[in-house]
Design an enzyme around this catalytic site. Structure first.
Site, PDB file in Angstrom:
ATOM      1  CB  SER A 144      86.135 -23.509 -16.535  1.00  0.00           C
ATOM      2  OG  SER A 144      85.049 -23.133 -17.352  1.00  0.00           O
ATOM      3  CE1 TYR A 157      83.663 -23.604 -11.913  1.00  0.00           C
ATOM      4  CE2 TYR A 157      83.061 -22.617 -14.025  1.00  0.00           C
ATOM      5  CZ  TYR A 157      83.581 -23.669 -13.301  1.00  0.00           C
ATOM      6  OH  TYR A 157      84.022 -24.794 -13.962  1.00  0.00           O
ATOM      7  CB  ALA A 158      84.003 -17.088 -15.175  1.00  0.00           C
TER       8      ALA A 158
HETATM    9  N1  LIG Z   1      81.515 -30.545 -16.338  1.00  0.00           N
HETATM   10  C1  LIG Z   1      81.773 -29.466 -17.053  1.00  0.00           C
HETATM   11  O1  LIG Z   1      81.053 -29.099 -18.019  1.00  0.00           O
HETATM   12  C2  LIG Z   1      82.971 -28.624 -16.715  1.00  0.00           C
HETATM   13  C3  LIG Z   1      83.326 -27.590 -17.591  1.00  0.00           C
HETATM   14  C4  LIG Z   1      84.430 -26.808 -17.283  1.00  0.00           C
HETATM   15  C5  LIG Z   1      85.175 -27.076 -16.141  1.00  0.00           C
HETATM   16  N2  LIG Z   1      84.798 -28.090 -15.326  1.00  0.00           N
HETATM   17  C6  LIG Z   1      85.595 -28.330 -14.132  1.00  0.00           C
HETATM   18  O2  LIG Z   1      85.908 -29.709 -14.036  1.00  0.00           O
HETATM   19  C7  LIG Z   1      86.018 -30.086 -12.663  1.00  0.00           C
HETATM   20  C8  LIG Z   1      85.136 -31.282 -12.357  1.00  0.00           C
HETATM   21  O3  LIG Z   1      83.799 -30.976 -12.668  1.00  0.00           O
HETATM   22  P1  LIG Z   1      82.657 -32.100 -12.741  1.00  0.00           P
HETATM   23  O4  LIG Z   1      81.675 -31.598 -13.720  1.00  0.00           O
HETATM   24  O5  LIG Z   1      83.277 -33.430 -12.918  1.00  0.00           O
HETATM   25  O6  LIG Z   1      82.020 -31.936 -11.274  1.00  0.00           O
HETATM   26  P2  LIG Z   1      81.235 -32.968 -10.325  1.00  0.00           P
HETATM   27  O7  LIG Z   1      80.300 -32.109  -9.536  1.00  0.00           O
HETATM   28  O8  LIG Z   1      80.668 -34.098 -11.095  1.00  0.00           O
HETATM   29  O9  LIG Z   1      82.388 -33.495  -9.359  1.00  0.00           O
HETATM   30  C9  LIG Z   1      83.063 -32.611  -8.504  1.00  0.00           C
HETATM   31  C10 LIG Z   1      83.634 -33.400  -7.337  1.00  0.00           C
HETATM   32  O10 LIG Z   1      84.345 -32.464  -6.509  1.00  0.00           O
HETATM   33  C11 LIG Z   1      84.046 -32.746  -5.160  1.00  0.00           C
HETATM   34  N3  LIG Z   1      84.221 -31.531  -4.353  1.00  0.00           N
HETATM   35  C12 LIG Z   1      83.455 -30.410  -4.373  1.00  0.00           C
HETATM   36  N4  LIG Z   1      83.882 -29.540  -3.450  1.00  0.00           N
HETATM   37  C13 LIG Z   1      84.952 -30.112  -2.836  1.00  0.00           C
HETATM   38  C14 LIG Z   1      85.801 -29.707  -1.782  1.00  0.00           C
HETATM   39  N5  LIG Z   1      85.623 -28.548  -1.169  1.00  0.00           N
HETATM   40  N6  LIG Z   1      86.800 -30.541  -1.395  1.00  0.00           N
HETATM   41  C15 LIG Z   1      86.967 -31.734  -2.000  1.00  0.00           C
HETATM   42  N7  LIG Z   1      86.169 -32.178  -3.001  1.00  0.00           N
HETATM   43  C16 LIG Z   1      85.175 -31.378  -3.411  1.00  0.00           C
HETATM   44  C17 LIG Z   1      82.591 -33.201  -5.174  1.00  0.00           C
HETATM   45  O11 LIG Z   1      82.270 -33.936  -3.996  1.00  0.00           O
HETATM   46  C18 LIG Z   1      82.545 -34.032  -6.438  1.00  0.00           C
HETATM   47  O12 LIG Z   1      82.878 -35.389  -6.183  1.00  0.00           O
HETATM   48  C19 LIG Z   1      85.692 -28.822 -11.865  1.00  0.00           C
HETATM   49  O13 LIG Z   1      86.892 -28.142 -11.566  1.00  0.00           O
HETATM   50  C20 LIG Z   1      84.883 -28.005 -12.829  1.00  0.00           C
HETATM   51  O14 LIG Z   1      84.933 -26.633 -12.532  1.00  0.00           O
HETATM   52  C21 LIG Z   1      83.712 -28.871 -15.571  1.00  0.00           C
END
Ligand SMILES: NC(=O)c1ccc[n+]([C@@H]2O[C@H](COP(=O)([O-])OP(=O)(O)OC[C@H]3O[C@@H](n4cnc5c(N)ncnc54)[C@H](O)[C@@H]3O)[C@@H](O)[C@H]2O)c1
Length: 252
Positions: A144, A157-158
Protein backbone atom coordinates in the site's frame (compact mmCIF):
# COMPACT_ATOMS: atom_id res chain seq x y z
CA UNK A 1 1.01 -6.55 -34.73
CA UNK A 2 -0.25 -7.72 -31.36
CA UNK A 3 1.35 -8.91 -28.14
CA UNK A 4 -0.04 -11.83 -26.22
CA UNK A 5 0.75 -12.62 -22.59
CA UNK A 6 0.59 -16.38 -22.26
CA UNK A 7 0.60 -17.81 -18.73
CA UNK A 8 -0.74 -21.20 -19.78
CA UNK A 9 2.21 -23.02 -18.20
CA UNK A 10 1.69 -21.25 -14.84
CA UNK A 11 -0.09 -22.15 -11.62
CA UNK A 12 -1.00 -18.96 -9.75
CA UNK A 13 -2.09 -18.59 -6.13
CA UNK A 14 -3.94 -15.38 -5.25
CA UNK A 15 -4.55 -14.88 -1.54
CA UNK A 16 -7.62 -12.86 -0.65
CA UNK A 17 -8.85 -13.63 -4.16
CA UNK A 18 -12.45 -13.87 -3.01
CA UNK A 19 -13.09 -10.11 -3.13
CA UNK A 20 -12.00 -6.76 -4.56
CA UNK A 21 -8.47 -6.47 -5.90
CA UNK A 22 -7.64 -10.16 -5.42
CA UNK A 23 -10.70 -11.21 -7.38
CA UNK A 24 -9.70 -8.98 -10.31
CA UNK A 25 -6.14 -10.34 -10.21
CA UNK A 26 -7.39 -13.94 -10.23
CA UNK A 27 -9.71 -13.22 -13.17
CA UNK A 28 -6.98 -11.49 -15.21
CA UNK A 29 -4.35 -14.18 -14.58
CA UNK A 30 -6.91 -16.79 -15.65
CA UNK A 31 -7.66 -14.75 -18.77
CA UNK A 32 -3.93 -14.93 -19.59
CA UNK A 33 -4.21 -18.73 -19.38
CA UNK A 34 -2.91 -19.46 -15.86
CA UNK A 35 -4.43 -22.19 -13.70
CA UNK A 36 -5.52 -20.15 -10.69
CA UNK A 37 -6.04 -21.04 -7.03
CA UNK A 38 -8.10 -18.49 -5.16
CA UNK A 39 -7.09 -18.78 -1.50
CA UNK A 40 -9.31 -16.91 0.92
CA UNK A 41 -10.50 -16.91 4.50
CA UNK A 42 -13.96 -17.25 2.99
CA UNK A 43 -13.97 -20.62 1.22
CA UNK A 44 -17.37 -19.73 -0.22
CA UNK A 45 -16.06 -16.50 -1.80
CA UNK A 46 -12.98 -18.34 -3.12
CA UNK A 47 -15.11 -21.05 -4.73
CA UNK A 48 -17.51 -18.51 -6.19
CA UNK A 49 -14.65 -16.66 -7.98
CA UNK A 50 -13.24 -20.02 -9.14
CA UNK A 51 -16.66 -20.89 -10.58
CA UNK A 52 -16.75 -17.60 -12.49
CA UNK A 53 -13.41 -18.53 -14.06
CA UNK A 54 -14.33 -22.10 -14.90
CA UNK A 55 -17.65 -20.82 -16.29
CA UNK A 56 -15.62 -18.83 -18.82
CA UNK A 57 -13.57 -21.90 -19.77
CA UNK A 58 -10.59 -21.26 -17.47
CA UNK A 59 -9.11 -23.58 -14.89
CA UNK A 60 -9.43 -22.54 -11.22
CA UNK A 61 -10.05 -23.84 -7.73
CA UNK A 62 -11.17 -22.10 -4.54
CA UNK A 63 -9.36 -22.96 -1.31
CA UNK A 64 -10.33 -21.83 2.19
CA UNK A 65 -7.35 -20.87 4.35
CA UNK A 66 -6.19 -18.34 6.94
CA UNK A 67 -2.83 -16.91 5.93
CA UNK A 68 -2.12 -16.04 9.58
CA UNK A 69 -2.12 -19.77 10.44
CA UNK A 70 1.00 -21.52 9.06
CA UNK A 71 -0.61 -24.99 9.21
CA UNK A 72 -3.66 -23.79 7.32
CA UNK A 73 -1.36 -22.31 4.65
CA UNK A 74 0.65 -25.54 4.27
CA UNK A 75 -2.58 -27.56 3.99
CA UNK A 76 -4.05 -25.12 1.45
CA UNK A 77 -0.95 -25.10 -0.74
CA UNK A 78 -0.94 -28.91 -0.60
CA UNK A 79 -4.40 -28.89 -2.16
CA UNK A 80 -3.22 -26.47 -4.86
CA UNK A 81 -0.21 -28.65 -5.70
CA UNK A 82 -2.34 -31.78 -5.84
CA UNK A 83 -5.07 -30.29 -8.01
CA UNK A 84 -3.21 -27.80 -10.22
CA UNK A 85 0.53 -28.51 -9.90
CA UNK A 86 3.50 -26.64 -8.35
CA UNK A 87 3.01 -22.93 -7.74
CA UNK A 88 4.88 -20.68 -10.18
CA UNK A 89 3.10 -17.36 -9.52
CA UNK A 90 2.30 -16.16 -6.00
CA UNK A 91 0.23 -13.03 -5.43
CA UNK A 92 0.02 -12.16 -1.74
CA UNK A 93 -3.00 -9.90 -1.67
CA UNK A 94 -4.86 -10.80 1.56
CA UNK A 95 -4.52 -8.30 4.40
CA UNK A 96 -6.53 -6.85 7.23
CA UNK A 97 -6.80 -3.43 8.86
CA UNK A 98 -8.78 -1.25 11.25
CA UNK A 99 -9.48 2.43 10.78
CA UNK A 100 -8.71 3.89 14.17
CA UNK A 101 -6.40 6.55 15.51
CA UNK A 102 -3.19 5.12 16.93
CA UNK A 103 -4.36 5.92 20.48
CA UNK A 104 -7.53 3.82 19.95
CA UNK A 105 -5.80 0.85 18.31
CA UNK A 106 -5.79 -2.02 20.80
CA UNK A 107 -3.18 -4.71 21.38
CA UNK A 108 -5.63 -7.21 19.81
CA UNK A 109 -6.08 -5.00 16.72
CA UNK A 110 -2.31 -4.72 16.42
CA UNK A 111 -1.70 -8.44 16.76
CA UNK A 112 -4.28 -9.41 14.13
CA UNK A 113 -3.15 -6.75 11.63
CA UNK A 114 0.49 -7.81 11.91
CA UNK A 115 -0.38 -11.54 12.00
CA UNK A 116 -2.36 -11.35 8.77
CA UNK A 117 -0.82 -8.50 6.79
CA UNK A 118 2.86 -9.12 7.48
CA UNK A 119 3.30 -12.58 9.04
CA UNK A 120 0.57 -14.07 6.82
CA UNK A 121 2.35 -12.84 3.70
CA UNK A 122 5.60 -14.38 5.01
CA UNK A 123 3.81 -17.67 5.84
CA UNK A 124 2.60 -18.04 2.27
CA UNK A 125 5.98 -17.11 0.76
CA UNK A 126 7.72 -19.67 3.00
CA UNK A 127 5.28 -22.44 2.09
CA UNK A 128 5.41 -21.67 -1.65
CA UNK A 129 9.15 -21.06 -1.93
CA UNK A 130 10.25 -24.63 -2.79
CA UNK A 131 7.79 -24.63 -5.72
CA UNK A 132 8.82 -21.14 -6.78
CA UNK A 133 12.49 -22.18 -6.81
CA UNK A 134 11.66 -25.28 -8.89
CA UNK A 135 9.60 -23.30 -11.39
CA UNK A 136 11.68 -20.07 -11.51
CA UNK A 137 8.53 -18.40 -10.27
CA UNK A 138 7.42 -14.86 -9.59
CA UNK A 139 6.04 -13.25 -6.45
CA UNK A 140 3.97 -10.08 -6.36
CA UNK A 141 3.08 -8.78 -2.93
CA UNK A 142 0.34 -6.21 -2.61
CA UNK A 143 1.41 -3.51 -0.16
CA UNK A 144 0.00 0.00 0.00
CA UNK A 145 1.32 3.48 -0.61
CA UNK A 146 0.52 4.10 3.06
CA UNK A 147 3.67 2.10 3.81
CA UNK A 148 5.75 4.84 2.20
CA UNK A 149 3.75 7.98 2.94
CA UNK A 150 2.03 7.12 6.24
CA UNK A 151 -1.76 7.05 6.62
CA UNK A 152 -3.94 8.75 9.20
CA UNK A 153 -5.84 6.20 11.36
CA UNK A 154 -4.09 3.22 9.73
CA UNK A 155 -0.69 3.36 11.42
CA UNK A 156 -0.23 -0.32 12.33
CA UNK A 157 -1.44 -1.41 8.89
CA UNK A 158 0.98 1.03 7.23
CA UNK A 159 3.78 -0.38 9.39
CA UNK A 160 2.88 -3.97 8.50
CA UNK A 161 2.85 -3.07 4.79
CA UNK A 162 6.27 -1.41 5.16
CA UNK A 163 7.41 -4.77 6.52
CA UNK A 164 5.97 -6.50 3.44
CA UNK A 165 8.05 -4.19 1.23
CA UNK A 166 11.27 -4.85 3.20
CA UNK A 167 10.78 -8.64 3.25
CA UNK A 168 10.03 -8.67 -0.49
CA UNK A 169 13.18 -6.71 -1.34
CA UNK A 170 15.29 -8.94 0.92
CA UNK A 171 13.89 -12.15 -0.59
CA UNK A 172 14.41 -10.73 -4.08
CA UNK A 173 18.11 -10.41 -3.25
CA UNK A 174 18.29 -13.99 -1.94
CA UNK A 175 16.49 -15.74 -4.77
CA UNK A 176 17.30 -13.58 -7.81
CA UNK A 177 20.29 -15.80 -8.66
CA UNK A 178 17.95 -18.78 -8.78
CA UNK A 179 15.66 -17.12 -11.31
CA UNK A 180 12.86 -16.09 -8.93
CA UNK A 181 11.60 -12.51 -9.06
CA UNK A 182 9.74 -10.72 -6.24
CA UNK A 183 8.10 -7.31 -6.55
CA UNK A 184 5.54 -5.17 -4.77
CA UNK A 185 2.49 -3.37 -6.11
CA UNK A 186 1.44 -0.48 -3.88
CA UNK A 187 -2.13 0.61 -4.66
CA UNK A 188 -3.62 3.99 -3.92
CA UNK A 189 -7.26 4.08 -2.88
CA UNK A 190 -9.09 1.52 -4.97
CA UNK A 191 -12.85 1.02 -4.87
CA UNK A 192 -13.50 -2.40 -3.30
CA UNK A 193 -15.72 -3.86 -0.59
CA UNK A 194 -12.72 -3.54 1.74
CA UNK A 195 -12.12 0.18 1.14
CA UNK A 196 -15.68 1.50 1.42
CA UNK A 197 -15.42 2.45 5.12
CA UNK A 198 -12.15 4.31 4.51
CA UNK A 199 -13.55 6.17 1.49
CA UNK A 200 -16.61 7.19 3.49
CA UNK A 201 -14.51 8.37 6.41
CA UNK A 202 -12.42 10.69 4.24
CA UNK A 203 -15.48 12.35 2.71
CA UNK A 204 -16.49 10.11 -0.21
CA UNK A 205 -15.04 9.02 -3.54
CA UNK A 206 -15.65 12.29 -5.42
CA UNK A 207 -13.87 14.41 -2.82
CA UNK A 208 -10.97 11.97 -2.54
CA UNK A 209 -10.61 11.67 -6.32
CA UNK A 210 -9.87 15.40 -6.59
CA UNK A 211 -6.50 14.73 -4.93
CA UNK A 212 -5.55 12.26 -7.68
CA UNK A 213 -3.75 13.72 -10.73
CA UNK A 214 -5.62 11.27 -12.98
CA UNK A 215 -8.89 12.47 -11.44
CA UNK A 216 -10.34 9.21 -10.18
CA UNK A 217 -9.86 6.45 -7.63
CA UNK A 218 -8.53 3.07 -8.69
CA UNK A 219 -10.49 0.08 -9.87
CA UNK A 220 -9.45 -3.50 -9.03
CA UNK A 221 -8.67 -3.94 -12.75
CA UNK A 222 -6.11 -1.09 -12.55
CA UNK A 223 -4.18 -3.03 -9.91
CA UNK A 224 -4.58 -6.38 -11.69
CA UNK A 225 -2.97 -4.95 -14.85
CA UNK A 226 0.18 -4.03 -12.94
CA UNK A 227 0.33 -7.50 -11.36
CA UNK A 228 -0.02 -9.16 -14.76
CA UNK A 229 2.89 -7.07 -16.06
CA UNK A 230 5.09 -8.06 -13.11
CA UNK A 231 4.46 -11.80 -13.52
CA UNK A 232 4.75 -11.71 -17.31
CA UNK A 233 7.78 -12.07 -19.59
CA UNK A 234 7.55 -8.28 -20.17
CA UNK A 235 9.25 -7.68 -16.80
CA UNK A 236 12.03 -10.30 -16.73
CA UNK A 237 14.68 -7.78 -15.57
CA UNK A 238 12.57 -6.25 -12.80
CA UNK A 239 12.88 -7.49 -9.22
CA UNK A 240 12.81 -5.99 -5.74
CA UNK A 241 10.77 -3.01 -6.95
CA UNK A 242 7.76 -1.20 -5.54
CA UNK A 243 5.33 -0.08 -8.25
CA UNK A 244 2.88 2.54 -7.07
CA UNK A 245 -0.44 2.18 -8.87
CA UNK A 246 -2.27 5.23 -7.65
CA UNK A 247 -3.30 7.56 -10.48
CA UNK A 248 -0.27 9.70 -9.70
CA UNK A 249 -1.34 10.37 -6.09
CA UNK A 250 2.00 9.08 -4.84
CA UNK A 251 5.08 10.04 -6.81
CA UNK A 252 8.17 8.63 -5.16
N1 LIG B 1 -8.70 -1.07 -1.64
C1 LIG B 1 -7.76 -0.17 -1.42
O1 LIG B 1 -7.99 1.07 -1.45
C2 LIG B 1 -6.36 -0.61 -1.12
C3 LIG B 1 -5.35 0.36 -1.06
C4 LIG B 1 -4.05 -0.04 -0.79
C5 LIG B 1 -3.77 -1.38 -0.60
N2 LIG B 1 -4.77 -2.29 -0.67
C6 LIG B 1 -4.44 -3.69 -0.45
O2 LIG B 1 -5.00 -4.48 -1.48
C7 LIG B 1 -5.32 -5.78 -0.97
C8 LIG B 1 -6.77 -6.14 -1.26
O3 LIG B 1 -7.62 -5.17 -0.69
P1 LIG B 1 -9.18 -5.08 -1.05
O4 LIG B 1 -9.54 -3.66 -0.89
O5 LIG B 1 -9.43 -5.77 -2.34
O6 LIG B 1 -9.79 -5.90 0.19
P2 LIG B 1 -11.15 -6.74 0.35
O7 LIG B 1 -11.51 -6.59 1.80
O8 LIG B 1 -12.16 -6.35 -0.66
O9 LIG B 1 -10.67 -8.23 0.09
C9 LIG B 1 -9.73 -8.84 0.94
C10 LIG B 1 -9.89 -10.35 0.85
O10 LIG B 1 -8.89 -10.92 1.70
C11 LIG B 1 -9.47 -11.98 2.43
N3 LIG B 1 -8.74 -12.19 3.68
C12 LIG B 1 -8.69 -11.36 4.76
N4 LIG B 1 -7.97 -11.92 5.74
C13 LIG B 1 -7.53 -13.12 5.27
C14 LIG B 1 -6.76 -14.16 5.84
N5 LIG B 1 -6.31 -14.08 7.08
N6 LIG B 1 -6.50 -15.26 5.08
C15 LIG B 1 -6.97 -15.35 3.82
N7 LIG B 1 -7.74 -14.39 3.25
C16 LIG B 1 -8.01 -13.29 3.96
C17 LIG B 1 -10.90 -11.52 2.70
O11 LIG B 1 -11.75 -12.62 3.01
C18 LIG B 1 -11.25 -10.85 1.39
O12 LIG B 1 -11.81 -11.76 0.46
C19 LIG B 1 -4.96 -5.74 0.52
O13 LIG B 1 -3.64 -6.22 0.68
C20 LIG B 1 -5.00 -4.27 0.84
O14 LIG B 1 -4.20 -3.96 1.95
C21 LIG B 1 -6.06 -1.95 -0.91
Amino acid sequence: MSIEIDLSSDVAVVTGGGSGIGEAIAMLLAEAGARVAIADLSEQAAKSVAEQITGKGGRAIGVGLDIADPDSVVRGLGVVREQLGPVSVLVNNAATWVIKKFSATTAEDTQRIVDVTLVGTINVMRAALPDLLDTQGRIVNIASDSARTGEHSMSVYAGAKAGVIAVTKSLAKEVGGKGVRANVVAPGTTVTPGSSAFIEQVGGADKLARAYPLGRLGTPADIAGAVLFLVSPLSTWITGQVLSVSGGFTML
